[in-house]
Design an enzyme around this catalytic site. Structure first.
Site, mmCIF file in Angstrom:
data_model
loop_
_atom_site.group_PDB
_atom_site.id
_atom_site.type_symbol
_atom_site.label_atom_id
_atom_site.label_comp_id
_atom_site.label_asym_id
_atom_site.label_seq_id
_atom_site.Cartn_x
_atom_site.Cartn_y
_atom_site.Cartn_z
ATOM 1 N N CYS A 201 83.649 -116.809 40.113
ATOM 2 C CA CYS A 201 84.471 -115.656 39.754
ATOM 3 C C CYS A 201 85.596 -115.483 40.774
ATOM 4 C CB CYS A 201 83.598 -114.402 39.711
ATOM 5 S SG CYS A 201 84.520 -112.880 39.440
ATOM 6 N N CYS A 204 84.946 -111.917 42.710
ATOM 7 C CA CYS A 204 83.882 -111.675 43.697
ATOM 8 C C CYS A 204 83.220 -112.942 44.216
ATOM 9 C CB CYS A 204 82.826 -110.755 43.102
ATOM 10 S SG CYS A 204 81.753 -111.549 41.875
ATOM 11 N N CYS A 217 81.656 -112.666 34.534
ATOM 12 C CA CYS A 217 80.892 -112.662 35.778
ATOM 13 C C CYS A 217 79.793 -111.612 35.667
ATOM 14 C CB CYS A 217 81.801 -112.347 36.961
ATOM 15 S SG CYS A 217 80.920 -112.222 38.538
ATOM 16 N N CYS A 220 80.122 -108.866 38.953
ATOM 17 C CA CYS A 220 81.126 -107.803 39.107
ATOM 18 C C CYS A 220 81.724 -107.332 37.785
ATOM 19 C CB CYS A 220 82.249 -108.249 40.043
ATOM 20 S SG CYS A 220 83.382 -109.480 39.328
ATOM 21 N N ASP A 338 97.073 -137.831 48.286
ATOM 22 C CA ASP A 338 95.610 -137.824 48.283
ATOM 23 C C ASP A 338 95.132 -138.232 46.889
ATOM 24 O OD1 ASP A 338 92.900 -137.207 48.199
ATOM 25 O OD2 ASP A 338 93.123 -135.346 49.342
#
EC number: 6.3.5.13
Length: 412
Positions: A201, A204, A217, A220, A338
């Site tokens: 999430c 949170c 979520c 929260c 990368d």
């Protein structure tokens, strides 16, 4: 808004002229379109030029990790039903490239601009957009881009007081987080195939649950908002629930999602879905992407895939086995140096395809394909790979600079 820009100050006129001259020299030297160097020169001479050139336009900014070039093109086509459009159609999406594009739009009504994710809020502060379209956020160019959650936080902070209408993909939790503090949001259910950057999430840090048709979520309560527009198979549903057929010459689910977002953006400007989608059908390719070319007596379809989310969508477009596949990967500065993202791509989806591999980082890709148990051969050049490929149309998939190399090789 006026139909043409107010007269430029002497400083701005000099900056525009110098920028065009620098771009012309760059083109003459065979160094590309010249849009970036032209914009850099112009902004050096007049740091306020971006703000000045955009002042007479209704601006749309499009940002995402994937799909922004195509969506920008579709929006631009849709808005041409209502007036002249200026756009950075070739994808130069940082301030210099955007400045070069706007310098060509003195008589335009709309500016439709794709913007690099890192520069979105800075550009928005300069050009005062009427609409900001947010498509997705996923890992990309790991050596230069912030972690996706940090980028979502940056967008959220920069857009929380915007006067723009934010058209956002509610199926991407990171995009939803970025847009959810904005005063005026139009939610589009555009889908999200790649989910590996959005399992926690963004509010949170809890684990997101993904019931059918949504996400939430449990800790929260942060959850997918109800969409105003929605991609539904081959149609887009408008705010009244009317289904509008999406007919594109561009392939795949991702491009239908791009068209759904483009239709929602066009509606903000009073262009109805019917004429907007009809105009989008005219787009056959975007900066060479999806083009089919004949070269070395073979037919190649050119496909761009520059990060794991893009590769996932691209694999869904290719002809079924045993269609031959050419893969090319570079790791130059424009790609990100990368290449660890290669290990996030599910190359088992290429099972049954004979594969030829080229590009600067062909050996890195070869190791990844070996681990995935795929049938492949490595070549030094595109010419060698195409001559050695199995019969049939070749699906040529490349990341950013490898795609440009491929286009140059085949004369596209």
């Amino acid at each position: 808004m006026t139909e043409s820009t107010a007269p430029l100050s002497p400083r701005s006129r000099i900056a525009v002229t110098a920028g065009r001259a620098a771009a012309a020299v760059s083109r003459a030297a065979g160094r590309g379109s010249g849009s970036v160097i032209g914009g850099r020169v112009a902004l050096k001479l007049d740091p306020e030029l971006l703000r000045v050139l955009s002042g007479h336009l209704d601006i749309v900014l499009v940002s995402a990790t994937n799909g922004k070039t195509t969506t920008t093109r579709l929006i631009a086509e849709a808005l041409r039903a209502a007036g002249e459009v200026v756009s950075n159609a070739l994808g130069a999406n940082m301030p210099a490239g955007i400045t070069s594009a706007l310098a060509q739009g003195s008589r335009a009504r709309y500016g439709v601009l794709e913007v690099d994710e890192k520069y979105l809020t800075a550009v928005a502060a300069e050009v005062n957009p009427k609409v900001v379209a947010l498509l997705n956020l996923s890992r990309d160019q790991l050596d230069r881009a912030a972690e996706t959650r940090m980028l979502a936080d940056h967008w959220r902070e920069g857009l929380k007081d915007t006067k723009a209408v934010v058209v956002a993909n509610c199926d991407d939790p990171l995009v939803t987080w970025a847009a959810s503090d904005s005063p005026n949001v139009v939610w589009v259910a555009a889908g999200q195939e790649w989910k590996d950057d959005a399992w926690s999430c963004p509010s949170c840090g809890g684990v997101l649950q993904r019931p059918e048709g949504g996400w939430a979520c449990a800790e929260c309560g942060f959850r997918r908002p109800s969409p105003t527009w929605a991609l539904a198979g081959e149609t887009v549903l408008d705010p009244h629930g009317t289904a509008w057929p999406i007919r594109l010459q561009l392939p795949g689910r991702a491009n239908r999602a791009n068209a759904a977002t483009a239709a929602a953006v066009a509606a903000v400007f009073g262009v109805a879905p019917g004429p907007a989608l009809e105009r989008m059908y005219q787009v056959t390719a975007v900066a060479g992407r999806y083009d089919t070319v004949t070269w070395q007596d073979r037919e190649l379809r050119l496909l761009l895939a520059k990060n794991p989310a893009g590769w996932l969508e691209t694999f869904s477009l290719i002809d079924p086995p045993p269609a031959p596949v050419l893969l090319s990967v570079n790791a130059r500065s424009a790609d990100g140096t990368d290449t660890s993202w290669l290990w996030d791509v599910d190359y088992t989806r290429l099972a049954g395809h004979p594969i030829v591999v080229v590009g600067d980082r062909r050996l890195d890709l070869a190791v990844r394909l070996e681990v995935a148990g795929q049938n492949f051969r490595v070549f030094d050049t595109v010419e060698q790979a195409v001559r050695a490929a199995a019969p049939g149309r070749i699906e040529a998939i490349a990341n950013y600079t490898a795609f440009q190399d491929l286009r140059r090789a085949v004369g596209n």
